[in-house]
Structures are given as C-alpha cells and as structure tokens.
Design an enzyme around this catalytic site. Structure first.
Site, PDB file in Angstrom:
ATOM      1  N   VAL A  11      41.287  29.577  34.895  1.00  0.00           N
ATOM      2  CA  VAL A  11      40.000  29.426  34.215  1.00  0.00           C
ATOM      3  C   VAL A  11      39.969  28.114  33.427  1.00  0.00           C
ATOM      4  O   VAL A  11      39.026  27.324  33.540  1.00  0.00           O
ATOM      5  CB  VAL A  11      39.731  30.633  33.280  1.00  0.00           C
ATOM      6  CG1 VAL A  11      38.497  30.396  32.422  1.00  0.00           C
ATOM      7  CG2 VAL A  11      39.559  31.898  34.109  1.00  0.00           C
ATOM      8  N   ASP A  30      47.992  22.422  27.241  1.00  0.00           N
ATOM      9  CA  ASP A  30      48.869  23.538  27.611  1.00  0.00           C
ATOM     10  C   ASP A  30      50.206  23.337  26.914  1.00  0.00           C
ATOM     11  O   ASP A  30      50.643  22.189  26.742  1.00  0.00           O
ATOM     12  CB  ASP A  30      49.062  23.597  29.130  1.00  0.00           C
ATOM     13  CG  ASP A  30      49.373  25.001  29.599  1.00  0.00           C
ATOM     14  OD1 ASP A  30      48.489  25.648  30.188  1.00  0.00           O
ATOM     15  OD2 ASP A  30      50.508  25.468  29.333  1.00  0.00           O
ATOM     16  N   LYS A  35      53.904  21.433  33.141  1.00  0.00           N
ATOM     17  CA  LYS A  35      52.601  21.527  33.797  1.00  0.00           C
ATOM     18  C   LYS A  35      51.712  20.328  33.422  1.00  0.00           C
ATOM     19  O   LYS A  35      51.037  19.746  34.271  1.00  0.00           O
ATOM     20  CB  LYS A  35      51.917  22.835  33.379  1.00  0.00           C
ATOM     21  CG  LYS A  35      50.747  23.197  34.250  1.00  0.00           C
ATOM     22  CD  LYS A  35      50.000  24.343  33.654  1.00  0.00           C
ATOM     23  CE  LYS A  35      49.832  25.470  34.630  1.00  0.00           C
ATOM     24  NZ  LYS A  35      49.034  26.556  34.066  1.00  0.00           N
ATOM     25  N   GLU A 150      33.330  33.603  31.469  1.00  0.00           N
ATOM     26  CA  GLU A 150      33.316  32.892  32.742  1.00  0.00           C
ATOM     27  C   GLU A 150      33.210  33.910  33.862  1.00  0.00           C
ATOM     28  O   GLU A 150      33.841  34.961  33.806  1.00  0.00           O
ATOM     29  CB  GLU A 150      34.641  32.114  32.841  1.00  0.00           C
ATOM     30  CG  GLU A 150      34.610  30.999  33.808  1.00  0.00           C
ATOM     31  CD  GLU A 150      33.337  30.215  33.720  1.00  0.00           C
ATOM     32  OE1 GLU A 150      32.539  30.340  34.666  1.00  0.00           O
ATOM     33  OE2 GLU A 150      33.107  29.497  32.722  1.00  0.00           O
ATOM     34  N   GLY A 276      42.166  43.701  44.164  1.00  0.00           N
ATOM     35  CA  GLY A 276      43.388  43.288  43.469  1.00  0.00           C
ATOM     36  C   GLY A 276      43.069  42.069  42.630  1.00  0.00           C
ATOM     37  O   GLY A 276      41.921  41.857  42.239  1.00  0.00           O
ATOM     38  N   CYS A 279      42.193  39.883  37.714  1.00  0.00           N
ATOM     39  CA  CYS A 279      41.067  40.257  36.841  1.00  0.00           C
ATOM     40  C   CYS A 279      40.693  41.728  36.907  1.00  0.00           C
ATOM     41  O   CYS A 279      40.822  42.442  35.909  1.00  0.00           O
ATOM     42  CB  CYS A 279      39.868  39.392  37.184  1.00  0.00           C
ATOM     43  SG  CYS A 279      40.229  37.639  37.070  1.00  0.00           S
TER      44      CYS A 279
HETATM   45  C1  UGA Z   1      36.460  38.429  39.788  1.00  0.00           C
HETATM   46  C2  UGA Z   1      34.933  38.372  39.625  1.00  0.00           C
HETATM   47  O1  UGA Z   1      34.298  38.394  40.902  1.00  0.00           O
HETATM   48  C3  UGA Z   1      34.507  37.100  38.883  1.00  0.00           C
HETATM   49  O2  UGA Z   1      33.102  37.126  38.660  1.00  0.00           O
HETATM   50  C4  UGA Z   1      35.242  37.045  37.545  1.00  0.00           C
HETATM   51  O3  UGA Z   1      34.935  35.857  36.843  1.00  0.00           O
HETATM   52  C5  UGA Z   1      36.751  37.085  37.790  1.00  0.00           C
HETATM   53  O4  UGA Z   1      37.077  38.307  38.498  1.00  0.00           O
HETATM   54  C6  UGA Z   1      37.441  37.061  36.446  1.00  0.00           C
HETATM   55  O5  UGA Z   1      37.250  37.988  35.657  1.00  0.00           O
HETATM   56  O6  UGA Z   1      38.061  36.043  36.112  1.00  0.00           O
HETATM   57  P1  UGA Z   1      38.228  37.318  41.465  1.00  0.00           P
HETATM   58  O7  UGA Z   1      39.215  38.256  40.849  1.00  0.00           O
HETATM   59  O8  UGA Z   1      38.584  35.894  41.614  1.00  0.00           O
HETATM   60  O9  UGA Z   1      36.846  37.339  40.620  1.00  0.00           O
HETATM   61  O10 UGA Z   1      37.910  37.833  42.922  1.00  0.00           O
HETATM   62  P2  UGA Z   1      36.750  38.650  43.656  1.00  0.00           P
HETATM   63  O11 UGA Z   1      36.152  37.783  44.676  1.00  0.00           O
HETATM   64  O12 UGA Z   1      35.844  39.300  42.706  1.00  0.00           O
HETATM   65  O13 UGA Z   1      37.618  39.766  44.392  1.00  0.00           O
HETATM   66  C7  UGA Z   1      38.377  40.722  43.647  1.00  0.00           C
HETATM   67  C8  UGA Z   1      39.014  41.724  44.577  1.00  0.00           C
HETATM   68  O14 UGA Z   1      38.018  42.587  45.139  1.00  0.00           O
HETATM   69  C9  UGA Z   1      39.741  41.102  45.777  1.00  0.00           C
HETATM   70  O15 UGA Z   1      40.950  41.789  45.999  1.00  0.00           O
HETATM   71  C10 UGA Z   1      38.785  41.298  46.926  1.00  0.00           C
HETATM   72  O16 UGA Z   1      39.431  41.355  48.178  1.00  0.00           O
HETATM   73  C11 UGA Z   1      38.160  42.639  46.548  1.00  0.00           C
HETATM   74  N1  UGA Z   1      36.818  42.843  47.142  1.00  0.00           N
HETATM   75  C12 UGA Z   1      35.785  42.030  46.800  1.00  0.00           C
HETATM   76  C13 UGA Z   1      36.618  43.904  48.017  1.00  0.00           C
HETATM   77  O17 UGA Z   1      37.555  44.671  48.329  1.00  0.00           O
HETATM   78  N2  UGA Z   1      35.369  44.096  48.538  1.00  0.00           N
HETATM   79  C14 UGA Z   1      34.311  43.298  48.227  1.00  0.00           C
HETATM   80  O18 UGA Z   1      33.190  43.545  48.745  1.00  0.00           O
HETATM   81  C15 UGA Z   1      34.522  42.244  47.335  1.00  0.00           C
END
Ligand code: UGA
Length: 476
Positions: A11, A30, A35, A150, A276, A279
C-alpha cells in the site's frame, strides 16, 4: 503538497509512487534500510503492474526514499501511515507498529500537519493515534488525525489508485478535510486524466471519481465493511456453487443471471477455492473482533469464514474423487499466488492445498509466473519441484490442478497439454475452462459449481466411442 508515506509495503509504496504521479513531492519511509537502498538503486521489491514505470519516472525527482522518519515528517505537511497491521493470535489487528510510528511522528511535529491512516485499521484507531501523540508531547493545535482508506487490489494497485471508484476521506476538522481534498484534486477534478503519457485505465471505474468526506470513524468502518462485504459476496457464491453441484446446475449461468441485476452486480461473484491474500482473511477476523468488543456478535462474518475454509476441503475431496488414492501421485499445480497478477502468497489457498496434498503423499510439480520464489521460501519441501512453464509442470503428471486465476492459465494449448500428461485429468479450482470444450478435447474435467466431465474409457473390443459426457458433480 509535501507528503511523507511511512511504510513502503504494497500500500505505502504504491501510494507514494501515485502521489508523485499526481504532482506531489513525496518521501517514502521505511525502517528496513536494505529495502530503502534497493529502492534508491532502482529495484522494485514487488510485482505490480505499472509500478516500475512510475518509480522510474519519479525516483530522485518528486519521489525520494529515506529511513529518517523524523526528518521526513519535518519536511512534510501530510504524513500517511501505511505500516503493517497483522493479525494477533486472537484475530484482532496488531496496532503496535501504528502506535510506534505515531509516537515518532509526535516528537517531530513542528507546525500544523495532518497524520493520515492509510493502513487498514479498526474503528477508534484515529482516536488512539491522537491520544498517544498528545501524550508524547505534540501540540493539539499542530495536527489533525484523518482516515483515508485505500481500496486498491494487489496486481492492479496502480490502476485502482489512479482510477478509483471513490476517494474516502475521514476528517473531523474542515482544515484537515481541505488538505486531503487538495491532495486528491488532480483526480477528483479530472485534471490528471487530461495529461499526456498518464498510466492507462485498466479498471472499469468512472472518471473522475467522487470524493466522500466523512467522520474519521465512518471512514474506518467503510474500509472494514467494504472488505467484509466483498468476502461475503464470494462466500455466498461459493455456497450457491455447492448447491449447483448437487443439483446439476451451472454456477456460471447462475452468476450471470444474478449479476445482471444492477443492485447486485457481476463482479466478485466468481466461485473457486475461496478468498486469500493479506487483506480479506485478516480484515474479516479483525472486523469480527471489533464488533465483539462493541457488544455485537457479528455471526454472519463467522459463517463467511467457515464457508471459505470449507471450500478448500471440498476441493481436496474433488482431487481425491478424481484420483482415488493420492499416495505417490504426481500432480501438476498451476498457481501458487493467492490470485493472478501478483507474486503474493500470503494466505494463499493454493499453498494450503499443496501442504495438504503433500501430507497425503503426492509429488507436486508447480508453476506460477511470479510466485515460485516466494513459495519456495515457505514450502521447504523436497517433494515439491518448481517448473518454468505449465507444460513442464504437466509433463508425466497424473492430474493437473488449477489453483490461481492467471490469465495465461486460461489460454493453454489443450492438445499439447494432454499429450504431455500421463492421464488427461484437470481439476480446476478457478473455473478457467468451459466444461464442454474440455470434454471435446478428451479431458476428465472437474471444476467448481458445474457438472464434472467424464470421458468413457474405450471398450476392449475397440468399438467403444471415446466421446466425452458431462454429468452432475459427484465430488461433494
Ligand atoms: C482486496 C480488496 O479487493 C481491495 O479493495 C482492498 O483494498 C484490499 O483487499 C485491501 O484491503 O488492501 P486484494 O486482497 O488485493 O484486494 O485482492 P482481491 O482481488 O479482492 O481478491 C481477494 C481474494 O478473493 C483472492 O484470493 C481472489 O482469488 C478471491 N476472489 C475474488 C474470489 O474467489 N472470487 C471473486 O469473485 C473475487
């Protein structure tokens, strides 16, 4: 605006690079000196689309790197805190890094500044930051604490930052809200989008984004509730997928039908092996814990987490039912990252599934376009080999498992794949293929929420048709 971003993880680093792209003077801080040296040398520590371009564009000009937090605070008007907030063993967020940083910031404040939480934190964190800063000698007139959550996703973080659906600013004074509005003005006014050689829009967001100004507490809750809602959507559709398997319906058709309702929407309705990443798992636990502390038992969130965990066990049952016994089986695994487009393996369902299969005695040949190195660090196991391509992983495999939704995994040369495998068995945890196409190519194919495809074996007299059929899943 002169901005300091404390923490150069996913982030913090993306935010620092994007603030520089918007025209601000940014120092990325940092306490990991190696890094910072790496960033100064021009290396990019994470796999993130467009980040190398932004760092190359602004490094040494509008974007500097430093380990000297206090000097950076003195030089800046806005200080963003983007340090880690991992889970404690009880599931709540460990805010000790946030506290430590807040104390250091307090001792360097020498004029009016805003201190902005960017990390995902529970409600009341801004109050705590304010309290420790006052205790550590900061003058109450010299700072305000704000929350600016974010919503970027790993893999598309730069695009999400520059083309957001909305910018949420939680500020309890007008002075603070005005500074935050100024920081995002290039986006909210649309000025950034008129410039030459900007980062292209890869998201579907409408531009320019709206800015939503709330209290700090509301902003903190917006972040947790957004992630909890998205995770709920995923678990909901996974539960529906399980019913589809039981009755012989097709989850894709069901998702298209549900998602066409604009009140629901099609995004985040993809079933699979569960969510997974760094987040959702952490934030669901933390939000549930916050609710408990307020006296509310948020049972829905517990069920969302239960369904998510079950999805992995169900997938393992599919592998078993496709292969009968597992000991000594050679399995090709496509995907180690928690989702496509990233090298991040934190809380990756793929890693958990591989560990379980190893316990059952399977030999694993894995391929991931970006995450092999990180996976090797956590899976120190001689029974797992890492390959350079999907076809190398599939060579002589008894079955192929798809665990991450990398776009390239959806475009494999199927005849080539079949020709290198010992048995044409594909178990797809991300629904990347159409079962009818897999049937046509002669694969035995199992996916999530859709009928399994079985290829009848030719009768010994050679008269048996080697045509594929689809039948309701039997893998529950
Ligand atoms: C998530 C949120 O989407 C962001 O908006 C947020 O900012 C971020 O967490 C955070 O809190 O920092 P991220 O963890 O990068 O983002 O990834 P995602 O694209 O949301 O996917 C999360 C998980 O859900 C992955 O394992 C993905 O494979 C799974 N997923 C996603 C599904 O199984 N099905 C879906 O339809 C969408």
């Amino acid at each position: 605006m002169r901005i300091a971003v404390i923490g150069s993880g996913y982030v913090g680093l993306v935010a620092a690079a994007c603030f520089a792209e918007l025209g601000h003077e940014v120092i990325s801080i940092d306490n990991d000196v190696s890094k910072i040296d790496m960033l100064r040398r021009g290396e990019v520590p994470i796999h993130e689309e467009f980040l190398p371009e932004l760092l190359a564009r602004h490094r040494g000009h509008r974007l500097k790197f430093s380990s000297d937090l206090q000097e950076a605070v003195r030089q800046s008007t806005a200080i963003f805190i983007a340090v880690g907030t991992p889970s404690t063993e009880h599931g709540d967020a460990d805010l000790s890094y946030v506290e430590q940083v807040s104390r250091e910031v307090a001792s360097a404040i020498d004029g009016y500044k805003i201190v902005v939480e960017k990390s995902t934190v529970p409600v009341f964190t801004s109050d705590w930051i304010r309290r420790v800063m006052l205790l550590d000698g900061a003058d109450a007139d010299n700072f305000d604490v704000a929350s600016n959550p974010e919503f970027l996703r790993e893999g598309t973080a730069v695009g999400d930052f520059l083309y957001p659906d909305r910018v949420v600013v939680g500020a309890d004074t007008e002075r603070c809200a005005t500074l935050l509005r100024q920081i995002y003005e290039p986006l909210t006014s649309g000025e950034y989008y008129k410039q030459q050689s900007i980062i292209p829009n890869t998201t579907k967001a409408n531009i320019p984004p709206k800015i939503i100004v709330t209290s700090t507490k509301s902003a903190e809750l917006i972040k947790h509730a957004s992630n909890a809602f998205l995770a709920t959507k995923i678990s909901f559709i996974n539960a529906v997928a399980n019913i589809c398997e039981a009755v012989g319906a097709d989850i894709k058709e069901v998702c298209d039908g549900i998602g066409a309702d604009s009140r629901i929407g099609r995004r985040f309705l993809n079933p699979g092996i569960g969510y997974g990443g760094s987040c959702f798992p952490k934030d669901l636990k933390a939000f549930s814990s916050v609710a408990r502390e307020t006296g509310y038992d948020f049972r829905l969130l517990q069920e969302v987490m239960n369904i998510n965990a079950e999805q992995r066990s169900r997938f393992l049952r599919k592998v078993r039912s496709a292969l009968w016994t597992l000991k000594g089986k050679k399995l090709a695994v496509l995907g180690l990252a928690f989702k496509g487009g990233t090298d991040d393996i934190r809380e990756s369902p793929a890693i958990e599934i591989i560990k379980s299969l190893r316990k059952e005695g399977c030999e694993i040949r894995a391929f991931d376009p970006a995450a092999c190195e990180r996976a090797r660090e956590v899976l120190r196991d001689e029974g797992i080999c890492y390959r350079q391509s999907a076809y190398e992983a599939a060579h002589n495999a008894d079955a192929l498992l798809i665990l991450t939704d990398w776009p390239e995994f959806a475009q494999l040369d199927l005849p080539r794949l079949k020709s290198v495998m010992t048995y044409p068995i594909v178990i797809d945890g991300r629904n990347l293929y159409d079962p009818r196409i897999m049937a046509g190519q002669g694969f035995i194919y199992s996916s999530v929420g859709r009928a399994d495809v079985h290829t009848p074996i030719s009768r010994p007299n050679g008269k048996g048709e080697k045509t594929a059929t689809a039948s309701p899943g039997k893998s529950q």
